[in-house]
Scaffold this active site. Structure first.
Site, PDB file in Angstrom:
ATOM      1  N   SER A   1       6.281  37.719  23.599  1.00 45.94           N
ATOM      2  CA  SER A   1       6.389  37.798  25.058  1.00 45.94           C
ATOM      3  C   SER A   1       5.048  37.749  25.785  1.00 45.94           C
ATOM      4  O   SER A   1       5.028  37.574  26.997  1.00 45.94           O
ATOM      5  CB  SER A   1       7.126  39.077  25.464  1.00 45.94           C
ATOM      6  OG  SER A   1       6.460  40.207  24.942  1.00 45.94           O
TER       7      SER A   1
ATOM      8  N   ASP B   1       5.278  46.638  32.998  1.00 39.76           N
ATOM      9  CA  ASP B   1       6.375  47.468  32.478  1.00 39.76           C
ATOM     10  C   ASP B   1       5.812  48.258  31.296  1.00 39.76           C
ATOM     11  O   ASP B   1       4.597  48.315  31.116  1.00 39.76           O
ATOM     12  CB  ASP B   1       7.607  46.615  32.137  1.00 39.76           C
ATOM     13  CG  ASP B   1       7.352  45.595  31.033  1.00 39.76           C
ATOM     14  OD1 ASP B   1       6.385  45.756  30.269  1.00 39.76           O
ATOM     15  OD2 ASP B   1       8.142  44.630  30.930  1.00 39.76           O
TER      16      ASP B   1
ATOM     17  N   HIS C   1       4.164  45.394  28.844  1.00 45.82           N
ATOM     18  CA  HIS C   1       3.441  44.190  29.262  1.00 45.82           C
ATOM     19  C   HIS C   1       2.484  44.471  30.411  1.00 45.82           C
ATOM     20  O   HIS C   1       2.801  45.250  31.313  1.00 45.82           O
ATOM     21  CB  HIS C   1       4.441  43.101  29.683  1.00 45.82           C
ATOM     22  CG  HIS C   1       5.428  42.786  28.605  1.00 45.82           C
ATOM     23  ND1 HIS C   1       6.695  43.313  28.590  1.00 45.82           N
ATOM     24  CD2 HIS C   1       5.317  42.022  27.499  1.00 45.82           C
ATOM     25  CE1 HIS C   1       7.329  42.876  27.518  1.00 45.82           C
ATOM     26  NE2 HIS C   1       6.520  42.098  26.829  1.00 45.82           N
TER      27      HIS C   1
END
Ligand SMILES: *[C@@H]1O[C@H](CO)[C@@H](O)[C@H](O)[C@H]1NC(C)=O
Ligand SMILES: *[C@@H]1O[C@H](CO)[C@@H](O)[C@H](O)[C@H]1NC(C)=O
Ligand SMILES: *[C@@H]1O[C@H](CO)[C@@H](O)[C@H](O)[C@H]1NC(C)=O
Length: 357
Positions: free
Chosen positions: A43, A332, A335
């Site tokens: 990600s 978050d 990340h």
């Protein structure tokens, strides 16, 4: 009458030529001024591939992408652009790196490279399996399909040039430690830290060699970040005091040392290859430890919700967010914000340069 028929035929020919353009030859400069970038892994690099697969690991809803062009949630796991986009923006010819699985990614975009990464993937195939995302083996299959496509667009010689001269960037391993070794501790029961690091290194080596076999010569690899000080790791190891999970950082470093020396070995053993190791651990440690110097106010929780656990579906339309994400290192619980990613990429540039020139 004849004139009309002629006109119709003419129109059809024209229309066909136009339509056939999608598979016709496109000229792009052969020299190094246009370089393609490719992203593989997780990600930190995924620019939206997970939108098109059947998994719960997604970021294609608000507040994700709130600062992206048009405030669009694109599947990037942050508020704006992610690491691969920032690299392409600084070193490539475009503002962001399109996701390979996105149907709106067009042929002309393909020639500048694409993103194959999938949030929640890792070097260990088990990691991708747990949340049903795209394992590295399938990301390689996507690359093969991509090569077929660009062969048709620009011809084989030019296609080879795009791959060989392109920069292939890999960010993996964080989820191996976070998911397979910790959250669902299947691997922790089977392997001690150095044995698991060894397993990951073997898988990583197989992946790099496959990339090389398909023509990649410039391979940039990000190490595991300072993961023990990411908000979720703090919550797991010290919910109230929010101290870093020291053990997670030690695990990351065990692997990183091995990865770095393996890359030096591969560079010397695979002809014409350049491997560039990005010390993502050191870079993220610097940003977190010295966050005040970089203009951030908060580094131990994310902007989304309470910031201590929210990520992906737990950070959604109903979750309140912080008023100013530029004050936060983390978007978050796993990340970084676009601002922090930009700083990270600036720090990574010297390490990347060997693979870009
Ligand atoms: C490379 O190609 C670009 C675009 O065609 C051109 O502008 C540039 O001058 C070329 N550079 C070299 C070194 O040939
Ligand atoms: C989002 O990223 C773009 C590209 O770097 C930038 O121009 C824009 O200012 C960013 N938006 C915010 C709110 O950070
Ligand atoms: C870890 O496991 C390997 C292989 O099973 C073993 O050889 C090694 O001694 C173990 N290391 C530690 C520190 O227990």
């Amino acid at each position: 009458m004849i004139r009309t028929v002629y006109k119709v035929v003419h129109f059809c020919l024209y229309a066909c030529l136009h339509l056939c353009c999608s598979v016709a030859m496109v000229n792009i400069p052969k020299n190094d001024s246009v370089k393609a970038f490719f992203a593989y892994g997780d990600s930190f690099f995924d620019s939206g591939n997970n939108n098109f697969i059947n998994t719960v690991v997604k970021a294609d809803f608000p507040p994700y992408g709130k600062d992206f062009i048009g405030g669009k949630s694109t599947g990037r796991f942050t508020n704006n652009r992610t690491v691969s986009d920032c690299i392409v923006e600084k070193l490539g010819a475009r503002d962001y790196l399109p996701a390979y699985l996105d149907p709106s990614t067009q042929d002309k975009d393909l020639l500048y490279g694409v993103c194959f990464a999938s949030g929640s993937s890792g070097y260990d195939a088990l990691t991708a399996k747990i949340l049903n995302v795209i394992p590295l083996s399938d990301q390689l299959e996507m690359l093969k399909e991509y090569i077929e496509k660009i062969n048709m667009i620009v011809g084989e010689e030019e296609a080879n040039h795009i791959i060989t001269n392109g920069v292939h960037m890999v960010s993996s391993s964080s989820n191996d430690w976070a998911i397979s070794y910790t959250a669902v501790p299947i691997r922790r029961l089977e392997y001690n830290v150095s044995a698991y690091a060894n397993l990951l290194l073997n898988k990583a080596t197989i992946f790099f060699k496959e990339l090389y076999k398909l023509g990649a010569r410039k391979i940039v690899v990000f190490g595991t970040p300072y993961i023990g000080c990411f908000p979720l790791a703090r919550t797991v190891s010290s919910a109230l005091l929010r101290n870093c999970g020291k053990m997670f950082n030690e695990e990351a470093q065990t692997f990183n040392y091995m990865l770095k020396s393996q890359m030096e070995f591969l560079r010397s053993s695979l002809p014409q290859s350049t491997f560039c190791y990005v010390d993502y651990f050191k870079i993220t440690k610097d940003i977190i430890d010295n966050h005040l110097q970089y203009g951030f106010e908060v580094a131990d929780r994310g902007c989304c919700g309470t910031g201590v656990f929210e990520v992906s579906i737990l950070c959604n339309e109903l979750t309140p967010i912080c008023p100013d994400d530029s004050k936060f290192v983390f978007w978050d619980s796993l990340h970084l914000t676009d601002k922090a990613y930009n700083i990270a990429v600036n720090h990574a540039l010297p390490e990347l340069m060997d693979c870009v020139i």
